[in-house]
Motif scaffolding. Structure first.
Motif, PDB file in Angstrom:
ATOM      1  N   ILE A 120      24.408 -45.537  -7.326  1.00 31.18           N
ATOM      2  CA  ILE A 120      24.141 -44.426  -8.246  1.00 31.18           C
ATOM      3  C   ILE A 120      22.686 -43.985  -8.135  1.00 31.18           C
ATOM      4  CG2 ILE A 120      25.974 -45.132  -9.829  1.00 31.18           C
ATOM      5  CD1 ILE A 120      23.734 -45.939 -11.804  1.00 31.18           C
ATOM      6  N   ALA A 121      22.442 -42.761  -8.558  1.00 34.58           N
ATOM      7  CA  ALA A 121      21.106 -42.172  -8.452  1.00 34.58           C
ATOM      8  C   ALA A 121      20.188 -42.677  -9.567  1.00 34.58           C
ATOM      9  CB  ALA A 121      21.203 -40.655  -8.522  1.00 34.58           C
ATOM     10  N   ILE A 122      18.919 -42.738  -9.243  1.00 44.82           N
ATOM     11  CA  ILE A 122      17.885 -43.122 -10.207  1.00 44.82           C
ATOM     12  C   ILE A 122      17.951 -42.233 -11.451  1.00 44.82           C
ATOM     13  CG2 ILE A 122      15.378 -43.045 -10.573  1.00 44.82           C
ATOM     14  CD1 ILE A 122      16.309 -45.564  -9.040  1.00 44.82           C
ATOM     15  N   SER A 123      18.284 -40.951 -11.274  1.00 40.37           N
ATOM     16  CA  SER A 123      18.348 -40.019 -12.414  1.00 40.37           C
ATOM     17  C   SER A 123      19.324 -40.480 -13.493  1.00 40.37           C
ATOM     18  CB  SER A 123      18.724 -38.617 -11.950  1.00 40.37           C
ATOM     19  OG  SER A 123      19.998 -38.624 -11.326  1.00 40.37           O
ATOM     20  N   ALA A 124      20.337 -41.256 -13.120  1.00 43.09           N
ATOM     21  CA  ALA A 124      21.314 -41.755 -14.090  1.00 43.09           C
ATOM     22  C   ALA A 124      20.774 -42.923 -14.899  1.00 43.09           C
ATOM     23  CB  ALA A 124      22.596 -42.169 -13.375  1.00 43.09           C
TER      24      ALA A 124
ATOM     25  N   PRO B  37       7.555 -45.096 -11.941  1.00 45.15           N
ATOM     26  CA  PRO B  37       7.606 -43.693 -12.357  1.00 45.15           C
ATOM     27  C   PRO B  37       8.560 -42.927 -11.444  1.00 45.15           C
ATOM     28  CG  PRO B  37       5.519 -44.164 -11.256  1.00 45.15           C
ATOM     29  CD  PRO B  37       6.269 -45.458 -11.362  1.00 45.15           C
ATOM     30  N   VAL B  38       9.210 -41.933 -12.015  1.00 51.20           N
ATOM     31  CA  VAL B  38      10.116 -41.077 -11.256  1.00 51.20           C
ATOM     32  C   VAL B  38       9.451 -39.704 -11.174  1.00 51.20           C
ATOM     33  CG1 VAL B  38      12.447 -40.129 -11.092  1.00 51.20           C
ATOM     34  CG2 VAL B  38      12.084 -42.380 -12.137  1.00 51.20           C
ATOM     35  N   VAL B  39       9.251 -39.246  -9.936  1.00 52.32           N
ATOM     36  CA  VAL B  39       8.480 -38.031  -9.695  1.00 52.32           C
ATOM     37  C   VAL B  39       9.332 -37.027  -8.930  1.00 52.32           C
ATOM     38  CG1 VAL B  39       6.405 -37.111  -8.580  1.00 52.32           C
ATOM     39  CG2 VAL B  39       6.343 -39.380  -9.641  1.00 52.32           C
ATOM     40  N   GLU B  40       9.250 -35.783  -9.374  1.00 48.75           N
ATOM     41  CA  GLU B  40       9.939 -34.687  -8.688  1.00 48.75           C
ATOM     42  C   GLU B  40       9.009 -33.488  -8.669  1.00 48.75           C
ATOM     43  OE1 GLU B  40      14.405 -33.160  -8.603  1.00 48.75           O
ATOM     44  OE2 GLU B  40      13.504 -32.993 -10.582  1.00 48.75           O
ATOM     45  N   ASP B  41       8.805 -32.911  -7.492  1.00 51.52           N
ATOM     46  CA  ASP B  41       7.906 -31.759  -7.334  1.00 51.52           C
ATOM     47  C   ASP B  41       6.529 -32.046  -7.936  1.00 51.52           C
ATOM     48  OD1 ASP B  41       9.979 -30.310  -6.119  1.00 51.52           O
ATOM     49  OD2 ASP B  41      10.709 -29.600  -8.069  1.00 51.52           O
TER      50      ASP B  41
ATOM     51  N   THR C   6      -3.269 -48.397 -10.527  1.00 49.24           N
ATOM     52  CA  THR C   6      -3.470 -47.203  -9.714  1.00 49.24           C
ATOM     53  C   THR C   6      -2.776 -47.288  -8.354  1.00 49.24           C
ATOM     54  OG1 THR C   6      -5.560 -48.073  -8.872  1.00 49.24           O
ATOM     55  CG2 THR C   6      -5.665 -46.615 -10.801  1.00 49.24           C
ATOM     56  N   GLU C   7      -2.391 -48.462  -7.957  1.00 48.94           N
ATOM     57  CA  GLU C   7      -1.627 -48.614  -6.719  1.00 48.94           C
ATOM     58  C   GLU C   7      -0.199 -48.951  -7.121  1.00 48.94           C
ATOM     59  OE1 GLU C   7      -3.364 -51.047  -3.674  1.00 48.94           O
ATOM     60  OE2 GLU C   7      -5.380 -50.362  -4.199  1.00 48.94           O
ATOM     61  N   TYR C   8       0.655 -47.966  -7.017  1.00 46.55           N
ATOM     62  CA  TYR C   8       2.024 -48.102  -7.482  1.00 46.55           C
ATOM     63  C   TYR C   8       2.942 -47.311  -6.566  1.00 46.55           C
ATOM     64  CZ  TYR C   8       0.956 -43.497  -9.205  1.00 46.55           C
ATOM     65  OH  TYR C   8       0.563 -42.181  -9.282  1.00 46.55           O
ATOM     66  N   LYS C   9       4.191 -47.643  -6.622  1.00 47.52           N
ATOM     67  CA  LYS C   9       5.232 -46.908  -5.897  1.00 47.52           C
ATOM     68  C   LYS C   9       5.982 -46.058  -6.916  1.00 47.52           C
ATOM     69  CE  LYS C   9       4.580 -49.120  -2.000  1.00 47.52           C
ATOM     70  NZ  LYS C   9       3.973 -48.501  -0.868  1.00 47.52           N
ATOM     71  N   SER C  10       6.495 -44.937  -6.466  1.00 52.31           N
ATOM     72  CA  SER C  10       7.294 -44.088  -7.351  1.00 52.31           C
ATOM     73  C   SER C  10       8.647 -43.814  -6.692  1.00 52.31           C
ATOM     74  CB  SER C  10       6.570 -42.776  -7.653  1.00 52.31           C
ATOM     75  OG  SER C  10       6.361 -42.031  -6.473  1.00 52.31           O
ATOM     76  N   LEU C  11       9.546 -43.296  -7.479  1.00 52.83           N
ATOM     77  CA  LEU C  11      10.902 -42.990  -7.027  1.00 52.83           C
ATOM     78  C   LEU C  11      11.185 -41.510  -7.244  1.00 52.83           C
ATOM     79  CD1 LEU C  11      12.618 -46.018  -8.768  1.00 52.83           C
ATOM     80  CD2 LEU C  11      12.409 -45.708  -6.290  1.00 52.83           C
ATOM     81  N   SER C  12      12.169 -41.004  -6.537  1.00 55.92           N
ATOM     82  CA  SER C  12      12.691 -39.662  -6.741  1.00 55.92           C
ATOM     83  C   SER C  12      13.941 -39.793  -7.606  1.00 55.92           C
ATOM     84  CB  SER C  12      13.063 -39.044  -5.392  1.00 55.92           C
ATOM     85  OG  SER C  12      13.932 -37.945  -5.584  1.00 55.92           O
ATOM     86  N   PRO C  13      14.253 -38.801  -8.420  1.00 57.22           N
ATOM     87  CA  PRO C  13      15.496 -38.876  -9.205  1.00 57.22           C
ATOM     88  C   PRO C  13      16.736 -38.986  -8.322  1.00 57.22           C
ATOM     89  CG  PRO C  13      14.225 -36.916  -9.802  1.00 57.22           C
ATOM     90  CD  PRO C  13      13.501 -37.580  -8.687  1.00 57.22           C
ATOM     91  N   ARG C  14      16.641 -38.525  -7.078  1.00 56.09           N
ATOM     92  CA  ARG C  14      17.784 -38.566  -6.155  1.00 56.09           C
ATOM     93  C   ARG C  14      17.910 -39.886  -5.410  1.00 56.09           C
ATOM     94  NH1 ARG C  14      15.150 -34.191  -6.175  1.00 56.09           N
ATOM     95  NH2 ARG C  14      13.930 -34.575  -4.299  1.00 56.09           N
TER      96      ARG C  14
END
Length: 141
Positions: free
Chosen positions: A70-74, A43-47, A16-24
């Motif tokens: 490069i971006a996480i989205s790739a 996890p990758v989170v957007e909006d 439950t204590e985690y970091k997330s990334l943006s696709p950008r």
């Protein structure tokens, strides 16, 4: 006799204590997060929606091939199965195995509330077993 994992909701064994990334975010952001803690998969989170996950192995492969720019989205895995926090850990383990992804997002009401790995579930079971053993030792005969 019941299976050791029967009847355990994922919500008890998830991280439950985690970091997330943006696709950008660039891969360099994941480098920072990996080195700053013990989390391996992000996890990758957007909006406020889960859109994917980046595993440590995929990160290292991409870093080797493309560098940190490069971006996480790739790199992220998309269209992952989600696990509801009230589902049983058996379902989560089955989805982890079927998807081939070491960590899956855990949601409740569509919101990301954690991530679950086979390692989290194993650790939970070890703690639960140790607590049960300690109760048996202190219980009067």
């Amino acid at each position: 006799m019941k299976n050791a994992i029967s009847g355990i909701p994922v919500g008890r064994a998830m991280l439950t204590e985690y970091k997330s990334l943006s696709p950008r975010d660039p891969l360099s952001r994941m480098s920072q997060l990996l080195l700053a803690g013990s989390q391996h998969d992000f996890p990758v989170v957007e909006d406020d929606r889960i859109v994917g996950i980046v595993t440590r192995n995929d990160f290292i492969t991409a870093l080797t091939q493309h560098g940190e720019g490069i971006a996480i989205s790739a790199v992220m895995k998309r269209d992952l199965p989600e696990v509801d926090s009230y589902e049983m850990v058996e379902n989560a383990l089955m989805r982890i195995q079927e998807s081939g992804v070491p960590a899956l997002p855990v949601t409740h009401g569509g919101q990301l509330v954690g991530i679950v790995t086979a390692e989290n579930i194993t650790e939970y079971l070890m703690i639960r077993s140790a607590l049960r053993a300690s109760r048996a030792i202190v219980a009067p005969m």
